[in-house]
Write a protein that holds these residues in place. Structure first.
Motif, PDB file in Angstrom:
ATOM      1  N   LEU A   1      35.596  45.847  48.023  1.00  0.00           N
ATOM      2  CA  LEU A   1      36.076  45.257  46.771  1.00  0.00           C
ATOM      3  C   LEU A   1      35.232  45.723  45.588  1.00  0.00           C
ATOM      4  O   LEU A   1      35.771  46.033  44.515  1.00  0.00           O
ATOM      5  N   SER A   2      33.925  45.791  45.773  1.00  0.00           N
ATOM      6  CA  SER A   2      33.056  46.219  44.669  1.00  0.00           C
ATOM      7  C   SER A   2      33.333  47.663  44.277  1.00  0.00           C
ATOM      8  O   SER A   2      33.235  48.024  43.095  1.00  0.00           O
ATOM      9  N   SER A   3      33.692  48.516  45.250  1.00  0.00           N
ATOM     10  CA  SER A   3      34.035  49.903  44.928  1.00  0.00           C
ATOM     11  C   SER A   3      35.278  49.973  44.057  1.00  0.00           C
ATOM     12  O   SER A   3      35.371  50.810  43.146  1.00  0.00           O
TER      13      SER A   3
ATOM     14  N   LEU B   1      45.278  47.517  53.336  1.00  0.00           N
ATOM     15  CA  LEU B   1      45.822  46.156  53.357  1.00  0.00           C
ATOM     16  C   LEU B   1      46.922  46.032  54.407  1.00  0.00           C
ATOM     17  O   LEU B   1      47.081  44.974  55.046  1.00  0.00           O
ATOM     18  N   GLY B   2      47.692  47.122  54.568  1.00  0.00           N
ATOM     19  CA  GLY B   2      48.762  47.095  55.571  1.00  0.00           C
ATOM     20  C   GLY B   2      48.252  47.213  56.992  1.00  0.00           C
ATOM     21  O   GLY B   2      48.797  46.581  57.912  1.00  0.00           O
TER      22      GLY B   2
ATOM     23  N   GLU C   1      44.124  38.858  47.955  1.00  0.00           N
ATOM     24  CA  GLU C   1      44.559  38.517  46.597  1.00  0.00           C
ATOM     25  C   GLU C   1      43.692  39.212  45.559  1.00  0.00           C
ATOM     26  O   GLU C   1      44.195  39.717  44.541  1.00  0.00           O
ATOM     27  N   GLU C   2      42.387  39.248  45.816  1.00  0.00           N
ATOM     28  CA  GLU C   2      41.482  39.901  44.868  1.00  0.00           C
ATOM     29  C   GLU C   2      41.783  41.392  44.769  1.00  0.00           C
ATOM     30  O   GLU C   2      41.780  41.976  43.678  1.00  0.00           O
ATOM     31  N   HIS C   3      42.057  42.003  45.929  1.00  0.00           N
ATOM     32  CA  HIS C   3      42.368  43.433  45.900  1.00  0.00           C
ATOM     33  C   HIS C   3      43.673  43.698  45.151  1.00  0.00           C
ATOM     34  O   HIS C   3      43.762  44.672  44.388  1.00  0.00           O
ATOM     35  N   PHE C   4      44.683  42.873  45.370  1.00  0.00           N
ATOM     36  CA  PHE C   4      45.946  43.048  44.655  1.00  0.00           C
ATOM     37  C   PHE C   4      45.735  42.940  43.146  1.00  0.00           C
ATOM     38  O   PHE C   4      46.263  43.741  42.364  1.00  0.00           O
TER      39      PHE C   4
ATOM     40  N   ILE D   1      34.918  39.336  36.911  1.00  0.00           N
ATOM     41  CA  ILE D   1      34.988  37.922  37.304  1.00  0.00           C
ATOM     42  C   ILE D   1      35.593  37.787  38.696  1.00  0.00           C
ATOM     43  O   ILE D   1      35.168  36.944  39.504  1.00  0.00           O
ATOM     44  N   THR D   2      36.584  38.630  38.991  1.00  0.00           N
ATOM     45  CA  THR D   2      37.204  38.613  40.318  1.00  0.00           C
ATOM     46  C   THR D   2      36.183  38.943  41.409  1.00  0.00           C
ATOM     47  O   THR D   2      36.130  38.289  42.460  1.00  0.00           O
TER      48      THR D   2
END
Length: 748
Positions: free
Chosen positions: A93-95, A140-141, A150-153, A244-245
């Motif tokens: 996620l950080s990337s 994700l799939g 949700e955060e990635h989307f 923030i996410t």
């Protein structure tokens, strides 16, 4: 024994393949950290120079930064490496958030790129972002990313929106540059026609013009234009939202029910390096979000109702310059020489017009959506700011009263407002830009005063009672001296200074402290003289002379040597100053002859100003030594100290004559044609004025020959004038800068 990845039985042995992955993780962490440090450098630069729109000086979209970004997203595009633990999933996620951060942080850098660089950098960024988005969707799939879906989307959506904003904002760069460049030329003409204020000193007169040019250069700076745009405000908001996410995901995974997220046990093949990547990228995101967030907050704060002004009437109007580039492209024909058939050319042209119409609609949507985001931000944040305003009302009232005292000259502020270059729809920003930048010139000049050439000022002040004019310029090289060869090279400002100082170092019976002061003063003087000559010598005629001065000064300053001659050793011999001068003259004559013979074809083929460096330096030493010897017959120079005083006076006169070109030099620095560097050039001119302000005050006590500006920059023009008018050498009737506007900033 297995070879080439096979075991002893010839079967594939992939156990060794994952061993390099921790090293790759370190590579990713270092690349992310470098980007973070570059963004931190931009942040510090913005605060230090009071540019709270934070221009991109160290981190911008280019081949280097895109390479580091590509390395930084390695974890988020890794499709087949198992990453089960909490820090593994957070690192993915950080990337992704890291990409949003670098896009939001580097958006102003679009303004300093030319059209080709814009196209290539945005294409490279687009390929990188699309690749990242596709790989995240695949993960994700497949379940490689099994938490924070949700955060990635949300971050993927923000990433795509920011890419669209960057691409469509880039189309306005050529248009805004053209519009503001036309306005700059018009306002420049107005500035030149404005009468000077009552200030009588040259420094004050130049400072008044610099204030106007700074306002024009700053407000038309391509980076500032991009940074204050509504799309950059929206990009800053998206960048803040993505950060923030990431923060929400980290808080939720570490503090709020971490077990409910269902992290798997075990380590990835990256092992401990994912924690390092997470720390480095989170740090880079935190640092890189500050500048975009401040840009967004500044735009929101300006439009909040507490300021007593509302701009809702034009808040959602899309200005014409946003779509002007597409409209111009629509009317231009396609150069399709391959298509001979008229029907196919018509189809291609219609397809082009349809695509551009779609782009115009998308541009409208992006700008309109950005304005909606800004309006919603104002509506939400305005309530918080109003509460803060009422809490701090007393302090604000005091500050307001103090600001009113400082704004005691509203006419000056209104005058500067007319030199603010702004685009359509930016009228409300004019007053803000004046208030935040009207004292910038004073600030840079004050900074320049802290770095004045102290030793040079002491030299000029010490010799001021001796020389009221510039007689040293006329006397350092006599016309009675015989030439060493056919033709005589012209003089420049730097080479005589270096030669005279070399002679001073060789003089006997000179106090070391006096010599040290002179060397320090000349060293400071040459720093300015070389800059002046580079600016004023537009034809490059004195380039070789300047190189000769630089080579000679390197030896004199560091080793007390004139080429291979040890000047300090020469000074310690028990000889009179006259004998020392004769020795130097003979050495110079010998060096000239040897250099001439070695470079005979070059010297005969080219004009004297293009002679080799050693030939020019030897010629200068010979002529100046012989000139001083000729003056020995009519003047009693006496000891080495007495001759040193005379050399100091001559050096002071030459430096003073060169410094009479300050106005012209600042003029050129203010009128750099490249709009991308104009702001930096004007800032440098203000710093330069601060450093030389005291010198200008000293020069105003001297008399100035009646030379035009184009003649004043050439030392031989001064010498020709004094040859025709020898009585003008010490004429006290003229001040160093006449009251006419002849030396104001002018375009030649």
């Amino acid at each position: 024994m297995g070879i080439l990845g096979c075991d002893a039985h010839g079967d594939l042995n992939d156990a060794e393949f994952s061993k390099p992955l921790p090293s790759i993780g370190i590579y990713v962490a270092v690349a992310s950290l470098i980007c973070g440090l570059a963004m931190a450098a931009d942040l510090i630069h913005g605060f230090r120079h009071r540019k709270f729109w934070f221009p991109c000086k160290f981190f911008s979209l280019n081949a280097i930064s895109l390479t580091f970004i590509a390395v930084g997203i390695k974890l988020s595009v890794d499709l087949n490496t198992s990453m089960p633990s909490r820090q593994d999933q957070l690192a993915k996620l950080s990337s992704t958030v890291f990409v949003c951060t670098v896009m939001g942080n580097s958006m102003p850098s679009l303004g300093i790129m030319d059209n080709n660089d814009l196209l290539m950098n945005l294409m490279a960024l687009g390929i990188l972002v699309i690749t990242d988005v596709v790989n995240i969707c695949i993960q994700l799939g497949t379940g490689a990313i099994y938490v924070f879906s949700e955060e990635h989307f949300l971050v993927v959506l923000l990433m795509l929106l920011m890419l669209m904003i960057l691409c469509f904002s880039a189309t306005t760069v050529p248009t805004t540059k053209r519009i503001l460049e036309a306005k700059y030329k018009k306002r420049y003409d107005v500035a030149m026609k404005c009468p000077l204020a009552t200030e009588r000193t040259v420094a004050k007169k130049i400072q008044q013009d610099l204030s106007k040019f700074w306002m024009m250069a700053h407000t038309s700076s391509p980076q500032f234009v991009m940074a204050r745009s509504v799309t950059c405000t929206a990009s800053g908001f998206f960048c803040l939202l993505s950060a923030i996410t990431l923060g929400e995901a980290m808080v939720r995974s570490y503090f709020l029910r971490p077990r409910s997220l269902g992290f798997c046990h075990g380590d990835s093949d990256y092992k401990w390096s994912t924690s390092l990547v997470l720390v480095c990228q989170t740090t880079a995101v935190a640092i890189g979000t500050i500048a975009p967030a401040i840009r967004w907050f500044t735009a929101v704060n300006f439009r909040c109702p507490i300021r007593g002004k509302k701009y809702y009437r034009d808040e959602f109007r899309v200005e014409s310059y946003w779509t002007l580039w597409f409209s111009e492209k629509k009317q231009r024909p396609l150069s399709l020489w391959i298509l001979k058939d008229r029907r196919y050319r018509k189809i291609a042209h219609n397809a082009k017009r349809w695509i551009l119409d779609v782009c115009i609609v998308m541009q409208y949507v992006i700008v309109f959506g950005s304005k909606i985001i800004r309006y919603i931000s104002v509506f939400c944040v305005g309530k918080i700011l109003m509460c803060c305003y009422f809490v701090l009302r007393t302090g604000n009232t005091i500050a307001h009263s103090e600001s009113e005292k400082s704004d005691s000259n509203p006419s000056s502020r209104q005058d500067l407002a007319s030199f603010v270059l702004h685009l359509e729809g930016e009228d409300p920003l004019v007053d803000v830009m004046v208030r935040s930048n009207r004292e910038a010139t004073d600030h840079w000049i004050a900074n320049g005063r802290k770095k004045q050439p102290v030793n040079l000022i002491e030299l000029l002040e010490a010799t001021a009672p001796i020389s009221k004019g510039f007689e040293g310029i006329a006397e350092f090289d006599s016309n009675k001296v015989a030439s060493l060869a056919h033709g005589e090279p012209p003089n420049c400002w730097a080479l005589p200074l270096v030669t005279l100082t070399s002679i001073a170092v060789a003089l006997p019976d000179v106090k070391p402290s006096s010599l040290k002061k002179l060397l320090n003063a000349v060293n400071e003087a040459l720093d300015y003289v070389n800059k002046f000559e580079r600016v004023l010598d537009t034809g490059g005629e004195s380039a070789n002379l300047r190189k000769a001065a630089e080579v000679v000064w390197l030896g004199v300053d560091l080793y007390h040597k004139w080429f291979d001659v040890d000047l300090r050793k020469l000074s310690k011999q028990q000889r009179t100053p006259e004998e020392t001068l004769r020795d130097l003259m003979e050495i110079a004559k010998k060096e000239f002859s040897e250099s001439w013979q070695m470079n005979l074809m070059v010297c005969m083929k080219h004009k004297p100003s293009h002679w080799p460096i050693k030939t020019l330096a030897a010629n200068s030493m010979y002529r100046i030594c012989q000139t001083i010897l000729l003056n020995y017959e009519s003047r009693d120079y006496g000891t080495g100290e007495a001759l040193l005083r005379k050399l100091e006076s001559t050096i002071s006169d030459i430096v003073s004559g060169c410094f009479c070109n300050v106005a012209q030099v600042i003029s050129v620095k203010c009128l750099v044609s490249a709009v991308e560097v104009r702001e930096e050039s004007v800032r440098g001119a203000a710093l330069h004025l601060g450093r030389t302000e005291k010198i200008l005050e000293i020069l105003e006590r001297r008399s100035l020959p009646k030379l035009r500006c184009d003649q004043m920059k050439n030392i031989d023009e001064w010498r020709a004038f004094y040859k025709i008018n020898p009585s003008e050498c010490n004429n006290k009737s003229n001040t160093v800068y006449p009251e006419s506007d002849e030396l104001r900033l002018t375009v030649e």
